[in-house]
Design a protein around this motif. Structure first.
Motif, PDB file in Angstrom:
ATOM      1  N   UNK A 103       0.941  -0.956   0.113  1.00 40.08           N
ATOM      2  CA  UNK A 103      -0.201  -0.136  -0.083  1.00 40.08           C
ATOM      3  C   UNK A 103       0.674   1.316   0.174  1.00 40.08           C
ATOM      4  N   UNK A 104       0.538   2.327  -0.890  1.00 40.41           N
ATOM      5  CA  UNK A 104       1.003   3.508  -0.878  1.00 40.41           C
ATOM      6  C   UNK A 104      -0.070   4.369  -0.772  1.00 40.41           C
ATOM      7  N   UNK A 105      -0.174   5.840   0.243  1.00 44.93           N
ATOM      8  CA  UNK A 105      -1.047   6.272   0.228  1.00 44.93           C
ATOM      9  C   UNK A 105      -0.085   8.040  -0.162  1.00 44.93           C
ATOM     10  N   UNK A 106      -0.755   8.532  -1.338  1.00 49.56           N
ATOM     11  CA  UNK A 106      -0.415  10.186  -1.446  1.00 49.56           C
ATOM     12  C   UNK A 106      -1.477  11.232  -0.857  1.00 49.56           C
ATOM     13  N   UNK A 107      -0.865  11.710   0.528  1.00 52.22           N
ATOM     14  CA  UNK A 107      -2.275  13.106   1.310  1.00 52.22           C
ATOM     15  C   UNK A 107      -1.582  13.885   1.172  1.00 52.22           C
ATOM     16  N   UNK A 129     -11.208  -0.957 -10.898  1.00 52.20           N
ATOM     17  CA  UNK A 129     -10.722  -1.531  -9.534  1.00 52.20           C
ATOM     18  C   UNK A 129     -10.593  -0.256  -8.557  1.00 52.20           C
ATOM     19  N   UNK A 130     -10.496   1.181  -9.095  1.00 55.99           N
ATOM     20  CA  UNK A 130     -10.661   2.039  -8.701  1.00 55.99           C
ATOM     21  C   UNK A 130     -12.139   2.514  -8.587  1.00 55.99           C
ATOM     22  N   UNK A 131     -12.369   3.776  -7.155  1.00 55.03           N
ATOM     23  CA  UNK A 131     -13.330   3.877  -6.267  1.00 55.03           C
ATOM     24  C   UNK A 131     -13.418   5.333  -5.624  1.00 55.03           C
ATOM     25  N   UNK A 191      -9.389   8.788  -4.054  1.00 54.73           N
ATOM     26  CA  UNK A 191      -9.144   7.796  -5.140  1.00 54.73           C
ATOM     27  C   UNK A 191      -8.894   6.542  -4.754  1.00 54.73           C
ATOM     28  N   UNK A 192      -8.951   5.555  -4.535  1.00 55.38           N
ATOM     29  CA  UNK A 192      -8.363   4.166  -3.744  1.00 55.38           C
ATOM     30  C   UNK A 192      -8.678   3.335  -5.277  1.00 55.38           C
ATOM     31  N   UNK A 230      -3.888   4.950  -2.477  1.00 58.22           N
ATOM     32  CA  UNK A 230      -4.897   6.092  -2.457  1.00 58.22           C
ATOM     33  C   UNK A 230      -4.407   7.320  -2.438  1.00 58.22           C
ATOM     34  N   UNK A 231      -4.758   8.335  -3.273  1.00 57.23           N
ATOM     35  CA  UNK A 231      -4.347   9.013  -3.427  1.00 57.23           C
ATOM     36  C   UNK A 231      -5.428  10.238  -3.129  1.00 57.23           C
TER      37      UNK A 231
END
Length: 127
Positions: A31-35, A71-73, A96-97, A107-108
Motif C-alpha cells: 500500500x502507498x498513500x499520497x496525501x 478497480x478504482x473508487x 481515489x482508492x 490511495x490518492x
C-alpha cells in the motif's frame, strides 16, 4: 465497491480501537498513500492509524459522493473527529482508492480542514 470502502471506514477509521489485523485485512502490504504532499507506505500508514487512535476518541465519516471505474473508487467524504482534548475537527476528503486482489493498494487523497484548530490541518497525514 462502495460497500467495501464503507467497511474500511467503519472497521479501521471509525473504530476507536487500533487493530493492525483489520488494517491487514483491507490494505495491501504494498500500500502507498499520497496525501497532501506526503507519501505514506504501508508501515507509515499503520503508524498514521495508530496516531489517529491516540488523538481521536470518536470519528464519523459520511460519504457524500462516489464513483467507480473498474478497480478504482473515488469518494468525496466528510470526516468529523472528536479529539480526546474535547475539540472537534471536520475535514472534506477527496480520495481515489485502487483495489487489487481484494485489498487497497493505493490511495490518492486531498484533505481540507473545514472546522477546528489549524494544528489539525494535517490530521489526514500525521504519523
Amino acid at each position: 465497491m462502495k460497500n467495501f470502502i464503507r467497511e474500511v471506514f467503519t472497521h479501521v477509521l471509525e473504530n476507536p480501537v487500533f487493530d493492525e489485523i483489520l488494517i491487514e485485512k483491507y490494505f495491501s502490504k504494498d500500500y502507498v498513500q499520497f496525501v497532501d504532499h506526503q507519501q505514506l507506505h504501508y508501515k507509515e500508514f499503520v503508524l498514521h492509524i495508530k496516531k489517529l487512535k491516540e488523538k481521536i476518541s470518536e470519528q464519523k465519516i459520511e460519504i457524500i459522493h462516489y464513483a467507480e471505474n473498474g478497480n478504482v473508487i473515488f469518494t468525496h467524504h466528510l470526516v468529523e473527529s472528536l479529539l480526546k482534548d474535547g475539540s472537534i475537527a471536520k475535514h472534506k476528503v477527496l480520495a481515489e482508492f485502487t483495489i487489487q486482489h481484494g485489498t487497497i493498494i493505493q490511495c490518492d487523497e486531498l484533505t481540507l480542514l473545514l472546522e477546528g484548530s489549524l494544528s489539525e490541518k494535517n490530521l489526514g497525514s500525521e504519523v
